[in-house]
Design a protein around this motif. Structure first.
Motif, PDB file in Angstrom:
ATOM      1  N   PRO A 145       3.546  -5.798   5.658  1.00 38.67           N
ATOM      2  CA  PRO A 145       3.412  -5.786   4.138  1.00 38.67           C
ATOM      3  C   PRO A 145       2.944  -4.655   3.650  1.00 38.67           C
ATOM      4  O   PRO A 145       3.233  -4.236   2.173  1.00 38.67           O
ATOM      5  CB  PRO A 145       2.537  -6.967   3.773  1.00 38.67           C
ATOM      6  N   LEU A 146       2.448  -3.639   4.044  1.00 39.04           N
ATOM      7  CA  LEU A 146       1.748  -2.478   3.535  1.00 39.04           C
ATOM      8  C   LEU A 146       1.807  -1.341   4.568  1.00 39.04           C
ATOM      9  O   LEU A 146       1.152  -0.791   5.181  1.00 39.04           O
ATOM     10  CB  LEU A 146       0.162  -2.560   3.565  1.00 39.04           C
ATOM     11  N   SER A 147       3.009  -0.929   4.529  1.00 46.88           N
ATOM     12  CA  SER A 147       3.485   0.166   5.481  1.00 46.88           C
ATOM     13  C   SER A 147       4.429   1.293   4.866  1.00 46.88           C
ATOM     14  O   SER A 147       4.858   2.152   5.561  1.00 46.88           O
ATOM     15  CB  SER A 147       4.674  -0.463   6.730  1.00 46.88           C
ATOM     16  N   SER A 148       4.680   1.288   3.880  1.00 46.27           N
ATOM     17  CA  SER A 148       5.292   2.338   3.005  1.00 46.27           C
ATOM     18  C   SER A 148       4.418   3.016   1.777  1.00 46.27           C
ATOM     19  O   SER A 148       4.218   2.443   1.101  1.00 46.27           O
ATOM     20  CB  SER A 148       6.682   1.914   2.359  1.00 46.27           C
ATOM     21  N   ALA A 168      -2.964   6.646   4.176  1.00 47.00           N
ATOM     22  CA  ALA A 168      -1.927   5.722   5.141  1.00 47.00           C
ATOM     23  C   ALA A 168      -1.163   6.554   6.005  1.00 47.00           C
ATOM     24  O   ALA A 168      -0.174   5.994   6.618  1.00 47.00           O
ATOM     25  CB  ALA A 168      -1.125   5.008   4.183  1.00 47.00           C
ATOM     26  N   ASN A 169      -1.395   7.808   5.988  1.00 48.82           N
ATOM     27  CA  ASN A 169      -0.633   8.832   6.857  1.00 48.82           C
ATOM     28  C   ASN A 169      -1.359   9.984   7.368  1.00 48.82           C
ATOM     29  O   ASN A 169      -1.249  11.172   6.999  1.00 48.82           O
ATOM     30  CB  ASN A 169       0.635   9.088   6.132  1.00 48.82           C
ATOM     31  N   TRP A 170      -2.694   9.486   7.830  1.00 46.25           N
ATOM     32  CA  TRP A 170      -3.612  10.654   7.870  1.00 46.25           C
ATOM     33  C   TRP A 170      -3.398  11.235   9.440  1.00 46.25           C
ATOM     34  O   TRP A 170      -2.907  10.898  10.283  1.00 46.25           O
ATOM     35  CB  TRP A 170      -5.097   9.985   8.066  1.00 46.25           C
ATOM     36  N   GLY A 382      -2.515   3.934  -2.054  1.00 40.74           N
ATOM     37  CA  GLY A 382      -1.846   2.861  -1.738  1.00 40.74           C
ATOM     38  C   GLY A 382      -0.401   2.244  -1.413  1.00 40.74           C
ATOM     39  O   GLY A 382       0.124   3.823  -0.707  1.00 40.74           O
ATOM     40  N   PHE A 383       0.293   1.546  -1.542  1.00 40.44           N
ATOM     41  CA  PHE A 383       1.726   1.262  -0.842  1.00 40.44           C
ATOM     42  C   PHE A 383       2.404   0.852  -1.644  1.00 40.44           C
ATOM     43  O   PHE A 383       2.134   0.250  -2.751  1.00 40.44           O
ATOM     44  CB  PHE A 383       1.229   0.312   0.354  1.00 40.44           C
ATOM     45  N   ASP A 384       3.879   1.104  -1.363  1.00 35.65           N
ATOM     46  CA  ASP A 384       4.748   0.152  -2.043  1.00 35.65           C
ATOM     47  C   ASP A 384       4.853  -0.978  -1.399  1.00 35.65           C
ATOM     48  O   ASP A 384       5.661  -1.192  -0.270  1.00 35.65           O
ATOM     49  CB  ASP A 384       6.210   1.193  -1.911  1.00 35.65           C
ATOM     50  N   ALA A 385       4.231  -1.847  -1.724  1.00 43.83           N
ATOM     51  CA  ALA A 385       3.587  -3.078  -0.871  1.00 43.83           C
ATOM     52  C   ALA A 385       4.708  -4.228  -0.784  1.00 43.83           C
ATOM     53  O   ALA A 385       5.662  -4.450  -1.754  1.00 43.83           O
ATOM     54  CB  ALA A 385       2.519  -3.809  -1.526  1.00 43.83           C
TER      55      ALA A 385
END
Ligand code: NA7
Length: 536
Positions: A145-148, A168-170, A382-385
């Motif tokens: 659910p939180l991957s983009s 989220a893309n460290w 954050g994310f496009d959740a």
């Protein structure tokens, strides 16, 4: 096992090798299915592969945030801390992959591009960006659910002369901020974890805040070995009791079964204080209506603001750090020294709600209030959740129906598991289920087990496909909405609502009725022969 050749046929194609994909693969193999996982990253672990920013750790206690499906695994694995840090969670994911011999069923560095349902064969053709393709009877979206990551379209971002990181893309190599001036944009869970650590390294840290965050202390530390032994003496019982809790965790500390409005001011203070000392999400269970009633919610919100005022020395900074929205409406952050970090002389807080960012410049950024210079920029935005990952795919169901068309007004589905027009496609821990409000590993295990039972039912009855009916979907959308209306969750701009992404349709996506009711509902549907689904 040899890597499957292009246009290989499998029974089940699983997208993503995070916790959901790993358990789905293990389960499918146990049923004798030929299953394959496609994973875009070069390693397993999903969320815990990508979110390796400083301070990244789980916000649910590790004795609970872990698999329960295998007694030997849960007995033998030993967590080092109360809340496991990201490297340990990644080791755990790798351990699970090795322990259950899953690696030969996972294609790493293979990003799915899309999947089309083929009517004549009643199968999915799944394409990877590499050009390879597979034919699969079942398609399981375990893509998380939180991957983009949400990368806001800041004007001038490419002009910035220094490095830009997204939490989220460290990067996988260590990032050294020492003697550097660092900026962080965002103050959600990721930022709240990263900021105290970056502040200790950097020469200067500037935090750009649009919305102040509520954070409760984690009181993290080494895992108490006596506590571990007590849990392990009856781990299965503990897991079962947790599954009967609203969020799939916390059975050792159930919510106080009275309204905050029924307690005296002293009783309330004592209850909040006691739960604050325990830490994490405990405080939201200090009374049974804190997330249901705005008046009750205001009482706990004010308690937390009082804590912020007590911790943060400068009154203007304390004021700016004090959230005004309902607490819990955005996921409560669980912190280790977040507010106190703003007492450091090298840290400053900038309000970008009153004075928004106008553009990123080569040396920093400009808001309507002034210019800021720094050497490195961290986006903790954050994310496009919940829907972002699926909406980026070329996913087409019956009659070429595209997911973007199907979900143009929000993610329609039934039980969160199936989508009308997309036969034999299952979604794990996505919109329409309790995923985001649940200990997600509990949610994942539940979905995987439900999917496995469903496939066994199809096979036992000589059926080929299952998909949600449109009527069931419409009723479910209303059910999800009605559950949200009974809470405080509609009162702020959260990612639950899609409100953090410009132009995203606003629809409350996770189901707020609690895991036990949801699980009972899913069990009833299965028991009644998958009523609400079309089986052929
Ligand atoms: P969150 O919780 O969505 O936080 C993102 C933060 O970034 C939040 O403070 C946002 O402010 C801010 N943000 C997002 N877009 C912008 C723009 N365009 N300008 C300024 N600020 C912005 O993401 P996290 O990664 O911290 O946590 C996600 C989940 O992971 C969390 O809930 C846990 O479940 C674990 P806003 O609040 O939208 O005003």
């Amino acid at each position: 096992m040899k890597q499957p050749a292009p246009t290989h046929a499998v029974d089940m194609l699983i997208v993503g090798a995070g916790f959901a994909g790993l358990y789905m693969l293990h389960k499918a193999r146990g049923m004798g299915l030929d299953a394959l996982v496609l994973e875009a990253a070069p390693g397993v672990g999903g969320t815990w592969y990508h979110n390796r920013y400083p301070g990244a750790r789980v916000d649910i206690q590790s004795m609970e945030y872990s698999f329960s499906f295998d007694e030997a695994l849960q007995q033998q694995w030993r967590w080092s801390e109360r809340y496991a840090p990201q490297p340990e969670l990644l080791r755990y994911a790798n351990h699970v992959a090795d322990r259950f011999g899953l690696r030969d069923g996972i294609r790493l560095s293979t990003r799915m591009a899309g999947a089309h349902f083929d009517e004549p064969s009643q199968r999915w053709t799944v394409q990877a960006e590499s050009g390879e393709s597979w034919s699969a009877r079942f398609l399981v979206m375990a893509s998380g659910p939180l991957s983009s990551p949400n990368l806001p379209d800041f004007a001038g971002l490419k002009d910035f002369a220094g490095p830009v990181y997204h939490t989220a893309n460290w990067p996988h190599e260590p990032v050294d901020f020492s003697a550097r001036r660092v900026a962080v944009i965002g103050t959600g869970s990721s930022a709240v974890q990263a900021i105290p650590i970056i502040a200790r390294q950097a020469s200067e840290l500037t935090v750009f805040q649009r919305t102040a965050a509520y954070a409760a202390p984690a009181h993290n530390g080494p895992l108490d070995r006596e506590f571990e032994a007590r849990i392990k003496a009856d781990y299965a019982g503990y897991r079962a009791r947790n599954r009967r809790m609203h969020g799939g965790f916390g059975s050792l500390l159930p919510p106080n079964p009275v309204s905050a409005l029924a307690a005296s001011a002293d009783e309330r203070e004592a209850a909040f204080e006691q739960r604050w000392k325990i830490g994490g999400f405990a405080i939201l269970g200090a009374f049974n209506d804190l997330l249901l009633n705005e008046q009750s919610n205001a009482l706990v919100a004010e308690f937390v603001r009082g804590k912020i005022r007590a911790i943060v020395k400068h009154p203007d900074t304390a004021q700016l750090l004090s959230p005004t929205h309902t607490i819990g409406c955005k996921r409560l952050c669980v912190d280790s020294g977040y507010y106190d970090t703003f007492n450091r002389p090298n840290v400053r807080l900038v309000d970008i709600n009153q004075a928004p960012i106008e553009r990123i410049t080569s040396k920093g950024l400009r808001t309507s209030g002034g210019e800021f210079e720094f050497d490195a920029l961290v986006l903790a935005t954050g994310f496009d959740a919940m829907t972002g990952t699926m909406m980026r795919l070329d996913l087409r169901g019956r009659d070429g129906l595209r997911i973007q068309e199907k979900w143009h007004a929000g993610p329609l589905n039934y039980l969160g598991l199936g989508i009308a027009g997309f036969p034999n496609l299952f979604n794990i821990a996505g919109p329409g289920s309790t995923s985001a409000f649940t200990n997600v590993i509990v949610a994942i295990e539940h979905h995987v087990d439900w999917i496995a039972d469903c496939i066994a039912y199809l096979d036992a009855h000589g059926l080929h496909t299952i998909e949600a009916s449109e009527q069931a979907e419409a009723a479910w959308a209303e059910h999800v909405n009605a559950a949200a209306r009974r809470t405080v969750f509609l009162s702020c701009n959260s990612w639950y609502l899609g409100a953090n992404i410009e132009g995203k349709p606003r629809m409350f996506m996770p189901l707020a009725e609690g895991f036990p009711r949801y699980a009972d509902h899913c069990a009833q549907v299965a028991h009644d022969g998958y009523v609400g689904f079309v089986l052929q």
